[in-house]
Write a protein that holds these residues in place. Structure first.
Motif, PDB file in Angstrom:
ATOM      1  N   THR A   4       1.055  -1.064  -0.293  1.00  0.00           N
ATOM      2  CA  THR A   4      -0.158   0.049   0.473  1.00  0.00           C
ATOM      3  C   THR A   4       1.448   1.829  -0.446  1.00  0.00           C
ATOM      4  O   THR A   4       0.824   1.861  -0.732  1.00  0.00           O
ATOM      5  N   GLY A  46       2.191   1.219  -4.258  1.00  0.00           N
ATOM      6  CA  GLY A  46       0.999   1.754  -4.274  1.00  0.00           C
ATOM      7  C   GLY A  46       1.156   2.000  -5.888  1.00  0.00           C
ATOM      8  O   GLY A  46       0.082   2.522  -6.437  1.00  0.00           O
ATOM      9  N   GLN A  51      -2.210   2.312  -8.056  1.00  0.00           N
ATOM     10  CA  GLN A  51      -2.076   3.478  -8.615  1.00  0.00           C
ATOM     11  C   GLN A  51      -2.924   3.617 -10.633  1.00  0.00           C
ATOM     12  O   GLN A  51      -3.251   4.104 -10.209  1.00  0.00           O
ATOM     13  N   ALA A 111      -6.454   1.877 -10.595  1.00  0.00           N
ATOM     14  CA  ALA A 111      -7.055   3.098  -9.955  1.00  0.00           C
ATOM     15  C   ALA A 111      -7.429   4.131 -11.286  1.00  0.00           C
ATOM     16  O   ALA A 111      -8.389   4.494 -11.800  1.00  0.00           O
ATOM     17  N   THR A 122     -15.301   7.069  -6.799  1.00  0.00           N
ATOM     18  CA  THR A 122     -14.394   6.002  -5.763  1.00  0.00           C
ATOM     19  C   THR A 122     -12.986   5.052  -6.407  1.00  0.00           C
ATOM     20  O   THR A 122     -11.883   5.223  -5.401  1.00  0.00           O
ATOM     21  N   ALA A 123     -12.783   5.359  -7.646  1.00  0.00           N
ATOM     22  CA  ALA A 123     -12.017   5.276  -7.925  1.00  0.00           C
ATOM     23  C   ALA A 123     -10.555   5.440  -7.531  1.00  0.00           C
ATOM     24  O   ALA A 123      -9.651   5.771  -7.119  1.00  0.00           O
ATOM     25  N   ARG A 125     -10.546   8.557  -4.999  1.00  0.00           N
ATOM     26  CA  ARG A 125     -10.680   8.494  -3.585  1.00  0.00           C
ATOM     27  C   ARG A 125     -10.022   7.771  -3.123  1.00  0.00           C
ATOM     28  O   ARG A 125      -9.001   7.995  -2.294  1.00  0.00           O
ATOM     29  N   HIS A 126      -9.863   6.381  -3.402  1.00  0.00           N
ATOM     30  CA  HIS A 126      -9.662   5.119  -2.933  1.00  0.00           C
ATOM     31  C   HIS A 126      -8.951   4.566  -3.716  1.00  0.00           C
ATOM     32  O   HIS A 126      -8.908   3.330  -4.018  1.00  0.00           O
ATOM     33  N   PRO A 127      -7.248   4.704  -4.170  1.00  0.00           N
ATOM     34  CA  PRO A 127      -6.884   3.745  -5.132  1.00  0.00           C
ATOM     35  C   PRO A 127      -6.675   2.502  -4.466  1.00  0.00           C
ATOM     36  O   PRO A 127      -6.442   1.449  -5.471  1.00  0.00           O
ATOM     37  N   SER A 128      -6.679   2.436  -3.431  1.00  0.00           N
ATOM     38  CA  SER A 128      -6.451   1.369  -2.696  1.00  0.00           C
ATOM     39  C   SER A 128      -7.877  -0.124  -2.406  1.00  0.00           C
ATOM     40  O   SER A 128      -7.581  -0.803  -1.494  1.00  0.00           O
ATOM     41  N   SER A 129      -8.475   0.699  -2.944  1.00  0.00           N
ATOM     42  CA  SER A 129     -10.409  -0.838  -2.426  1.00  0.00           C
ATOM     43  C   SER A 129      -9.634  -1.040  -4.070  1.00  0.00           C
ATOM     44  O   SER A 129     -11.302  -1.663  -4.290  1.00  0.00           O
ATOM     45  N   SER A 130      -8.784  -1.057  -4.771  1.00  0.00           N
ATOM     46  CA  SER A 130      -8.879  -2.623  -5.770  1.00  0.00           C
ATOM     47  C   SER A 130      -9.141  -3.959  -5.239  1.00  0.00           C
ATOM     48  O   SER A 130      -8.699  -4.637  -3.942  1.00  0.00           O
TER      49      SER A 130
END
Length: 147
Positions: A28, A31, A35, A38, A84-85, A87-92
């Motif tokens: 993370t 990243g 990134q 995302a 969402t992509a 705002r939260h790139p780690s939500s993949s």
């Protein structure tokens, strides 16, 4: 002011300990893969958003209410994915987990090749945990000064 060899070695050691202790956190922090994913999702959703706008416009022009509603729903879904992509790139998803150790960039900015003198002075200390050694170094540095 560039970091000394001792500081680079300590950073490298801390980085290795972090990667060994929590590879997901290290990934993370690194990243780059997340990134990139995302950004790709955001671009694809932007294209879908434009397609939804075309459907909505076509529904208005041809007086097809169903086509307009479908276009609006496509635009709404694409906008949610874009937000969402970005705002939260780690939500993949789990397919994006990257556990390789490529470095964080802090240590990578140091010297490319270590000098033989640096390798000669390198000593391994098996006793004590990593944090205990770091605490001891910090105390020595504070008591003796930085030089």
């Amino acid at each position: 002011m560039p970091l000394s060899e001792e500081e680079l070695r300590m950073l490298e050691q801390m980085e290795r300990a972090l990667v060994a202790e929590d590879p997901k956190l290290a990934s993370t922090l690194r990243g780059t893969a997340m990134q990139r994913a995302a950004r790709r999702r955001a671009i694809a959703s932007g294209v879908v958003f434009v397609a939804g706008m075309a459907l909505l416009t076509g529904g208005v022009i041809f007086r097809q209410t169903i086509l307009g509603i479908v276009g609006f729903l496509v635009m709404l879904a694409a906008a949610v994915v874009v937000v969402t992509a970005l705002r939260h790139p780690s939500s993949s998803g789990p397919h994006m987990r990257d556990t390789r150790h490529d470095g964080f960039g802090v240590v990578d900015g140091g010297k490319a090749a270590k000098s033989p003198r640096f390798q000669r002075n390198r000593r391994t200390k098996a006793s004590g945990s990593f944090m205990e050694r770091m605490d001891e170094r910090w105390r020595r540095r504070r008591d003796n000064g930085p030089f």
